[in-house]
Design a protein around this motif. Sequence first.
Motif, PDB file in Angstrom:
ATOM      1  N   ALA A 106      -2.148  14.009 -11.883  1.00  0.00           N
ATOM      2  CA  ALA A 106      -0.937  14.585 -13.097  1.00  0.00           C
ATOM      3  C   ALA A 106       0.530  14.890 -12.510  1.00  0.00           C
ATOM      4  CB  ALA A 106      -1.512  16.039 -12.822  1.00  0.00           C
ATOM      5  N   THR A 107       1.425  14.424 -13.116  1.00  0.00           N
ATOM      6  CA  THR A 107       2.650  13.867 -13.119  1.00  0.00           C
ATOM      7  C   THR A 107       3.357  14.859 -12.988  1.00  0.00           C
ATOM      8  OG1 THR A 107       4.363  12.676 -11.359  1.00  0.00           O
ATOM      9  CG2 THR A 107       3.055  12.295 -14.100  1.00  0.00           C
ATOM     10  N   SER A 108       4.949  15.284 -13.560  1.00  0.00           N
ATOM     11  CA  SER A 108       5.134  15.642 -13.825  1.00  0.00           C
ATOM     12  C   SER A 108       5.587  14.705 -15.297  1.00  0.00           C
ATOM     13  CB  SER A 108       7.289  15.845 -13.328  1.00  0.00           C
ATOM     14  OG  SER A 108       7.425  14.634 -13.090  1.00  0.00           O
ATOM     15  N   ARG A 109       6.212  15.517 -16.427  1.00  0.00           N
ATOM     16  CA  ARG A 109       6.643  14.061 -17.906  1.00  0.00           C
ATOM     17  C   ARG A 109       8.295  13.706 -17.198  1.00  0.00           C
ATOM     18  NH1 ARG A 109       4.180  15.523 -22.768  1.00  0.00           N
ATOM     19  NH2 ARG A 109       2.894  17.265 -22.273  1.00  0.00           N
ATOM     20  N   HIS A 110       8.718  13.698 -16.450  1.00  0.00           N
ATOM     21  CA  HIS A 110      10.252  13.469 -16.188  1.00  0.00           C
ATOM     22  C   HIS A 110       9.911  11.574 -15.586  1.00  0.00           C
ATOM     23  CE1 HIS A 110      13.772  12.044 -15.323  1.00  0.00           C
ATOM     24  NE2 HIS A 110      13.988  12.219 -14.040  1.00  0.00           N
ATOM     25  N   PHE A 111       8.982  12.304 -14.764  1.00  0.00           N
ATOM     26  CA  PHE A 111       8.598  10.861 -13.981  1.00  0.00           C
ATOM     27  C   PHE A 111       7.844  10.059 -14.855  1.00  0.00           C
ATOM     28  CE2 PHE A 111       6.411   8.956 -10.611  1.00  0.00           C
ATOM     29  CZ  PHE A 111       7.073   8.253  -9.594  1.00  0.00           C
ATOM     30  N   LEU A 112       6.608  11.097 -15.196  1.00  0.00           N
ATOM     31  CA  LEU A 112       6.113   9.715 -15.849  1.00  0.00           C
ATOM     32  C   LEU A 112       6.600   9.216 -17.414  1.00  0.00           C
ATOM     33  CD1 LEU A 112       3.362   9.082 -16.242  1.00  0.00           C
ATOM     34  CD2 LEU A 112       2.533  10.738 -18.096  1.00  0.00           C
ATOM     35  N   SER A 113       7.798   9.475 -17.746  1.00  0.00           N
ATOM     36  CA  SER A 113       8.701   8.976 -18.621  1.00  0.00           C
ATOM     37  C   SER A 113       9.174   7.303 -18.309  1.00  0.00           C
ATOM     38  CB  SER A 113       9.887   9.955 -19.123  1.00  0.00           C
ATOM     39  OG  SER A 113      10.700  10.056 -18.252  1.00  0.00           O
ATOM     40  N   LEU A 114       9.432   7.480 -16.765  1.00  0.00           N
ATOM     41  CA  LEU A 114       9.724   6.363 -16.196  1.00  0.00           C
ATOM     42  C   LEU A 114       8.970   5.273 -16.613  1.00  0.00           C
ATOM     43  CD1 LEU A 114      11.517   7.958 -13.150  1.00  0.00           C
ATOM     44  CD2 LEU A 114      12.433   7.804 -15.204  1.00  0.00           C
ATOM     45  N   TYR A 115       7.454   5.238 -16.961  1.00  0.00           N
ATOM     46  CA  TYR A 115       6.439   4.559 -16.159  1.00  0.00           C
ATOM     47  C   TYR A 115       6.815   3.377 -17.336  1.00  0.00           C
ATOM     48  CZ  TYR A 115       3.767   6.340 -12.843  1.00  0.00           C
ATOM     49  OH  TYR A 115       3.614   6.356 -11.361  1.00  0.00           O
ATOM     50  N   PRO A 116       6.584   2.117 -17.626  1.00  0.00           N
ATOM     51  CA  PRO A 116       6.682   1.411 -18.889  1.00  0.00           C
ATOM     52  C   PRO A 116       5.928   1.975 -20.113  1.00  0.00           C
ATOM     53  CG  PRO A 116       6.328  -0.275 -17.128  1.00  0.00           C
ATOM     54  CD  PRO A 116       6.259   1.205 -16.426  1.00  0.00           C
ATOM     55  N   LYS A 117       6.064   1.608 -21.254  1.00  0.00           N
ATOM     56  CA  LYS A 117       5.101   2.324 -22.449  1.00  0.00           C
ATOM     57  C   LYS A 117       3.621   2.057 -22.261  1.00  0.00           C
ATOM     58  CE  LYS A 117       5.826   3.052 -27.412  1.00  0.00           C
ATOM     59  NZ  LYS A 117       6.475   3.916 -28.391  1.00  0.00           N
TER      60      LYS A 117
ATOM     61  N   PHE B 273      -3.065   6.867  -2.619  1.00  0.00           N
ATOM     62  CA  PHE B 273      -2.867   7.609  -1.750  1.00  0.00           C
ATOM     63  C   PHE B 273      -1.906   8.021  -0.805  1.00  0.00           C
ATOM     64  CE2 PHE B 273      -6.273   5.999   0.333  1.00  0.00           C
ATOM     65  CZ  PHE B 273      -6.309   6.860   1.833  1.00  0.00           C
ATOM     66  N   ASP B 274      -1.607   6.750   0.076  1.00  0.00           N
ATOM     67  CA  ASP B 274      -0.563   6.244   1.067  1.00  0.00           C
ATOM     68  C   ASP B 274       0.201   6.436   0.559  1.00  0.00           C
ATOM     69  OD1 ASP B 274      -1.253   4.218   0.514  1.00  0.00           O
ATOM     70  OD2 ASP B 274      -1.343   3.274   2.466  1.00  0.00           O
ATOM     71  N   GLU B 275       1.056   6.183   1.416  1.00  0.00           N
ATOM     72  CA  GLU B 275       2.958   6.161   1.288  1.00  0.00           C
ATOM     73  C   GLU B 275       2.953   4.713   2.071  1.00  0.00           C
ATOM     74  OE1 GLU B 275       5.570   9.002   1.493  1.00  0.00           O
ATOM     75  OE2 GLU B 275       3.553  10.471   0.503  1.00  0.00           O
ATOM     76  N   SER B 276       1.942   3.204   1.672  1.00  0.00           N
ATOM     77  CA  SER B 276       2.358   1.826   2.052  1.00  0.00           C
ATOM     78  C   SER B 276       2.934   1.004   1.202  1.00  0.00           C
ATOM     79  CB  SER B 276       1.412   1.077   3.051  1.00  0.00           C
ATOM     80  OG  SER B 276      -0.204   0.942   2.047  1.00  0.00           O
ATOM     81  N   THR B 277       2.674   1.298  -0.511  1.00  0.00           N
ATOM     82  CA  THR B 277       3.844   0.757  -1.558  1.00  0.00           C
ATOM     83  C   THR B 277       4.697   0.853  -1.188  1.00  0.00           C
ATOM     84  OG1 THR B 277       3.627   2.563  -2.798  1.00  0.00           O
ATOM     85  CG2 THR B 277       1.962   1.799  -3.146  1.00  0.00           C
ATOM     86  N   GLY B 278       5.868  -1.017  -1.336  1.00  0.00           N
ATOM     87  CA  GLY B 278       7.097  -1.360  -2.301  1.00  0.00           C
ATOM     88  C   GLY B 278       7.354  -0.894  -2.788  1.00  0.00           C
ATOM     89  N   GLY B 279       7.279   0.354  -3.517  1.00  0.00           N
ATOM     90  CA  GLY B 279       8.139   1.110  -3.945  1.00  0.00           C
ATOM     91  C   GLY B 279       7.569   1.708  -5.870  1.00  0.00           C
ATOM     92  N   PHE B 280       8.478   1.642  -6.848  1.00  0.00           N
ATOM     93  CA  PHE B 280       7.622   2.595  -7.968  1.00  0.00           C
ATOM     94  C   PHE B 280       7.005   1.206  -8.381  1.00  0.00           C
ATOM     95  CE2 PHE B 280       8.847   2.906 -12.229  1.00  0.00           C
ATOM     96  CZ  PHE B 280       7.984   3.997 -12.590  1.00  0.00           C
ATOM     97  N   ASP B 281       8.568  -0.031  -7.889  1.00  0.00           N
ATOM     98  CA  ASP B 281       6.894  -0.814  -8.870  1.00  0.00           C
ATOM     99  C   ASP B 281       5.455  -1.525  -8.707  1.00  0.00           C
ATOM    100  OD1 ASP B 281       9.751  -0.882 -10.355  1.00  0.00           O
ATOM    101  OD2 ASP B 281      10.136  -2.638 -10.142  1.00  0.00           O
ATOM    102  N   GLN B 282       6.153  -1.557  -7.010  1.00  0.00           N
ATOM    103  CA  GLN B 282       4.342  -1.867  -6.874  1.00  0.00           C
ATOM    104  C   GLN B 282       3.580   0.034  -7.189  1.00  0.00           C
ATOM    105  OE1 GLN B 282       3.531  -2.463  -2.796  1.00  0.00           O
ATOM    106  NE2 GLN B 282       2.038  -3.845  -3.167  1.00  0.00           N
TER     107      GLN B 282
ATOM    108  N   GLU C 250       2.148  -1.091 -10.503  1.00  0.00           N
ATOM    109  CA  GLU C 250       1.208  -2.110 -11.155  1.00  0.00           C
ATOM    110  C   GLU C 250      -0.068  -1.750  -9.957  1.00  0.00           C
ATOM    111  OE1 GLU C 250       0.554  -6.249  -8.356  1.00  0.00           O
ATOM    112  OE2 GLU C 250       2.812  -5.371  -9.091  1.00  0.00           O
ATOM    113  N   VAL C 251      -0.384  -1.194  -8.850  1.00  0.00           N
ATOM    114  CA  VAL C 251      -1.727  -0.487  -8.956  1.00  0.00           C
ATOM    115  C   VAL C 251      -2.410   0.428  -9.466  1.00  0.00           C
ATOM    116  CG1 VAL C 251      -2.944   0.524  -7.176  1.00  0.00           C
ATOM    117  CG2 VAL C 251      -1.153  -0.657  -5.951  1.00  0.00           C
ATOM    118  N   GLU C 252      -1.607   1.232 -10.422  1.00  0.00           N
ATOM    119  CA  GLU C 252      -1.815   1.921 -11.304  1.00  0.00           C
ATOM    120  C   GLU C 252      -2.420   1.389 -12.588  1.00  0.00           C
ATOM    121  OE1 GLU C 252       0.983   5.472 -11.802  1.00  0.00           O
ATOM    122  OE2 GLU C 252       0.383   6.245  -9.575  1.00  0.00           O
ATOM    123  N   LEU C 253      -2.157   0.610 -13.058  1.00  0.00           N
ATOM    124  CA  LEU C 253      -2.065  -0.513 -14.732  1.00  0.00           C
ATOM    125  C   LEU C 253      -3.326  -0.989 -14.043  1.00  0.00           C
ATOM    126  CD1 LEU C 253      -1.424  -1.012 -17.179  1.00  0.00           C
ATOM    127  CD2 LEU C 253      -0.106  -2.596 -16.296  1.00  0.00           C
ATOM    128  N   THR C 254      -3.690  -1.227 -12.799  1.00  0.00           N
ATOM    129  CA  THR C 254      -4.704  -2.237 -12.595  1.00  0.00           C
ATOM    130  C   THR C 254      -5.872  -1.392 -12.191  1.00  0.00           C
ATOM    131  OG1 THR C 254      -3.287  -4.077 -11.097  1.00  0.00           O
ATOM    132  CG2 THR C 254      -6.389  -3.217 -10.703  1.00  0.00           C
TER     133      THR C 254
END
Length: 105
Positions: free
Chosen positions: A28-39, A57-66, A69-73
Motif C-alpha cells: 500500500a502506498t500514498s495517493r501522492h506517490f501512486l499518482s506518479l505512476y503511469p496511468k 523488498f530490497d533497495e537494489s533497483t536503479g530508481g523509480f522507472d525500474q 517496471e518490476v511492479e508492472l511485470t
Amino acid sequence: FLRKYWLDELPQIFNWLRGDIKLVGMRATSRHFLSLYPKNVYQLYTQIKPGLVPPIFDESTGGFDQIVEVELTYLERYWDKPFRTDVRCLIQTFTDIVFRGIRSK
C-alpha cells in the motif's frame, strides 16, 4: 532495531490476519506517490488488494522507472496467473532473504 528485525511490520501482519491485505502483493502506498505512476500501472495497482510481501523488498533497483517496471511485470503476471505469481514471488523473496542474505534498508 525495529527496522533491522522487521518489527515495524507487525501492524501489517495484523492487517493480513484480519484479511485487509493478502500475503503477497503490491505494498500500500500514498495517493501522492501512486499518482506518479503511469496511468496503466496506476489502474492495475488499484484493482488488487495490497500485500504483505512485495515483489520488490530490497533497495537494489536503479530508481523509480525500474521499480515501476518490476511492479508492472508483477501486476501483469498476477492478472494472468494470480496464484502462481504469488507463490513464485514468495519463494523468490524467501530464497533472497534466507540464502542470499538480502535485506531492505
